[in-house]
Write a protein that holds these residues in place. Structure first.
Motif, short mmCIF file in Angstrom:
data_model
loop_
_atom_site.label_atom_id
_atom_site.label_comp_id
_atom_site.label_asym_id
_atom_site.label_seq_id
_atom_site.Cartn_x
_atom_site.Cartn_y
_atom_site.Cartn_z
N ALA A 1 54.73 48.98 4.22
CA ALA A 1 53.93 48.40 3.13
C ALA A 1 53.57 49.47 2.10
N ILE A 2 53.27 50.67 2.55
CA ILE A 2 52.97 51.77 1.63
C ILE A 2 54.18 52.08 0.76
N GLU A 3 55.37 52.06 1.38
CA GLU A 3 56.59 52.31 0.63
C GLU A 3 56.75 51.30 -0.52
N TYR A 4 56.38 50.06 -0.26
CA TYR A 4 56.54 49.01 -1.26
C TYR A 4 55.40 48.97 -2.26
N TYR A 5 54.17 49.04 -1.75
CA TYR A 5 53.00 48.91 -2.63
C TYR A 5 52.68 50.18 -3.40
N VAL A 6 52.52 51.27 -2.69
CA VAL A 6 52.07 52.53 -3.30
C VAL A 6 53.20 53.23 -4.02
N TYR A 7 54.38 53.28 -3.38
CA TYR A 7 55.52 53.99 -3.97
C TYR A 7 56.42 53.08 -4.80
N ALA A 8 56.02 51.81 -4.92
CA ALA A 8 56.75 50.84 -5.75
C ALA A 8 58.23 50.79 -5.41
N GLY A 9 58.53 50.81 -4.10
CA GLY A 9 59.92 50.90 -3.66
C GLY A 9 60.67 49.59 -3.63
N TRP A 10 60.51 48.76 -4.66
CA TRP A 10 61.27 47.52 -4.77
C TRP A 10 61.43 47.21 -6.25
N HIS A 11 62.18 46.17 -6.59
CA HIS A 11 62.49 45.94 -8.00
C HIS A 11 61.27 45.60 -8.84
N GLY A 12 60.13 45.34 -8.21
CA GLY A 12 58.90 45.11 -8.95
C GLY A 12 58.30 46.36 -9.55
N TYR A 13 58.99 47.51 -9.38
CA TYR A 13 58.52 48.74 -10.03
C TYR A 13 58.37 48.53 -11.54
N PHE A 14 59.15 47.61 -12.08
CA PHE A 14 59.05 47.29 -13.50
C PHE A 14 57.63 46.87 -13.89
N LEU A 15 56.94 46.18 -13.00
CA LEU A 15 55.60 45.70 -13.31
C LEU A 15 54.62 46.86 -13.44
N LEU B 1 59.62 58.28 -9.01
CA LEU B 1 60.32 58.94 -10.12
C LEU B 1 60.57 57.97 -11.26
N TRP B 2 60.84 56.72 -10.91
CA TRP B 2 61.20 55.73 -11.91
C TRP B 2 60.01 55.20 -12.69
N ILE B 3 58.83 55.16 -12.06
CA ILE B 3 57.69 54.53 -12.73
C ILE B 3 56.90 55.52 -13.59
N ALA B 4 57.26 56.80 -13.57
CA ALA B 4 56.58 57.77 -14.43
C ALA B 4 56.81 57.40 -15.90
N PRO B 5 55.77 57.37 -16.72
CA PRO B 5 55.92 56.90 -18.11
C PRO B 5 56.81 57.78 -18.97
N LEU B 6 57.00 59.06 -18.62
CA LEU B 6 57.82 59.94 -19.46
C LEU B 6 59.24 59.42 -19.61
N GLY B 7 59.74 58.72 -18.62
CA GLY B 7 61.10 58.22 -18.70
C GLY B 7 61.27 57.01 -19.59
N TRP B 8 60.14 56.42 -20.04
CA TRP B 8 60.23 55.15 -20.76
C TRP B 8 59.51 55.14 -22.10
N ILE B 9 58.88 56.25 -22.47
CA ILE B 9 58.06 56.21 -23.69
C ILE B 9 58.89 55.95 -24.95
N TYR B 10 60.19 56.22 -24.90
CA TYR B 10 61.03 55.92 -26.06
C TYR B 10 61.03 54.43 -26.36
N VAL B 11 60.94 53.60 -25.34
CA VAL B 11 60.91 52.15 -25.54
C VAL B 11 59.62 51.75 -26.25
N PHE B 12 58.51 52.34 -25.85
CA PHE B 12 57.21 52.05 -26.44
C PHE B 12 57.22 52.33 -27.94
#
Length: 342
Positions: free
Chosen positions: A110-124, A177-188
């Motif tokens: 559950a920690i892997e999924y909730y805390v580490y966002a280890g599923w496709h819901g990382y987008f949220l 690694l994927w949910i860190a905002p630095l990787g996506w700020i160009y979209v913003f």
């Protein structure tokens, strides 16, 4: 203010792209070659498209200030489904692992999924960060600044982030690694730039857009980049996901072209239908893929039939679940609110 027809088209495209990208994950277990790699090329834009739409719509709708309760509403309809579907997917994975040689504990999984966002819901999680960022953007009155220099700086930062992360083989738990905002700020900042020059008056389309924006929106630049990407694919140099350095210029050029050529093009009924159920389809389709796999795996179907079955089950199941959930306000909050598309 006229309706932004381009957003309907982009949201439908993003939904289809994410759906088909995950479909190919299943297909690649049976067939994996250069052709399937090339099929992923137009699909890697799904996640950044959804992020772009979030900021663009807010910037058009709210402009320089957001209403009271803005963040509370986002938590209600974004983070609650994150935990609901996170529980469903994490529990299913825990049950699957119990029969394996290396079972995993329920809490650890559950920690892997909730805390580490280890599923496709990382987008949220990324989207929620963008909502907070836009709230701060209006609260600190950053709309007074020209977003164009910030866009170019953001592109460099995001490309450096993904490039250095893969260069140094950074390995964080789950999808941290994927949910860190630095990787996506160009979209913003791309969304803010396009809203700044968006022709809300239909009689003056593109009249106020600067020259550089019109030039980069020319399809020749996008075609050239796509040709280079295809050549790199045949050379075996690329990985295909939305978290790659080359995706950033690809997404920027694609979005500029799309916003230019789809401007004012009325979205047909099927596009609006996908829009209405896009959130539900995004959240639920992998679950229905797995359920279909459990039933048809022993049948050894031809790859074309197998893919078709997954598509039908994934779409019908996701839409039916979202329709049922949205018969009540609680259901919409738990399983994904259906968009109101006029």
């Amino acid at each position: 203010m006229r309706r932004v027809q381009e957003i309907y088209w982009l949201r439908a495209y993003g939904c289809i792209a994410v759906f088909l990208f995950h479909l190919l994950d299943h297909v690649n277990q049976r067939l994996d070659n250069v052709a399937t790699d090339l099929m992923r090329l137009p699909l890697v834009l799904g996640t950044p498209i959804f992020l772009f739409i979030s900021v663009f719509v807010f910037a058009v709708r709210y402009n320089k200030s957001v209403p009271d309760g803005f963040l509370a509403q986002r938590v209600k309809y974004v983070m609650v489904p994150y935990f609901v579907y996170g529980f469903i997917y994490s529990t299913a994975e825990w049950l699957r692992q119990r029969s394996s040689e290396e079972p995993v504990g329920f809490v650890a999984n559950a920690i892997e999924y909730y805390v580490y966002a280890g599923w496709h819901g990382y987008f949220l999680i990324i989207a929620m960060q963008f909502y907070v960022a836009y709230w701060l953007f209006t609260r600190w009155q950053l709309w007074r600044l020209n977003p164009v220099p910030w866009l170019w700086g953001a592109c460099v930062i995001s490309m450096a982030y993904w490039g250095l992360a893969y260069w140094f083989d950074v390995d964080l738990p789950g999808y941290l690694l994927w949910i860190a905002p630095l990787g996506w700020i160009y979209v913003f900042f791309l969304a803010l730039v396009l809203v700044r020059y968006y022709p809300l008056d239909p009689e003056h389309i593109f009249a106020e857009r600067p020259t550089w924006l019109q030039q980069l929106a020319h399809p020749a630049w996008l075609a050239l980049l796509v040709a280079l990407i295809i050549a790199a694919t045949f050379a075996g140099w690329l990985e295909f996901s939305s978290k790659e350095v080359w995706v950033i210029p690809f997404f920027v050029l694609f979005t500029l072209c799309a916003m230019r050529f789809m401007a004012g093009q009325p979205a047909p009924r099927w596009v609006r239908y996908i829009n209405a159920y896009s959130f539900g389809i995004y959240l639920a389709h992998p679950m229905f893929f797995v359920l279909a796999d459990l039933v048809i795996e022993p049948l050894s179907l031809p790859i074309e039939v197998y893919a078709l079955v997954l598509i039908v089950v994934g779409v019908v199941g996701s839409v039916a679940l979202n329709k049922a959930a949205n018969t009540t306000m609680l259901g919409a909050m738990l399983f994904g609110k259906r968009l109101k598309v006029n």
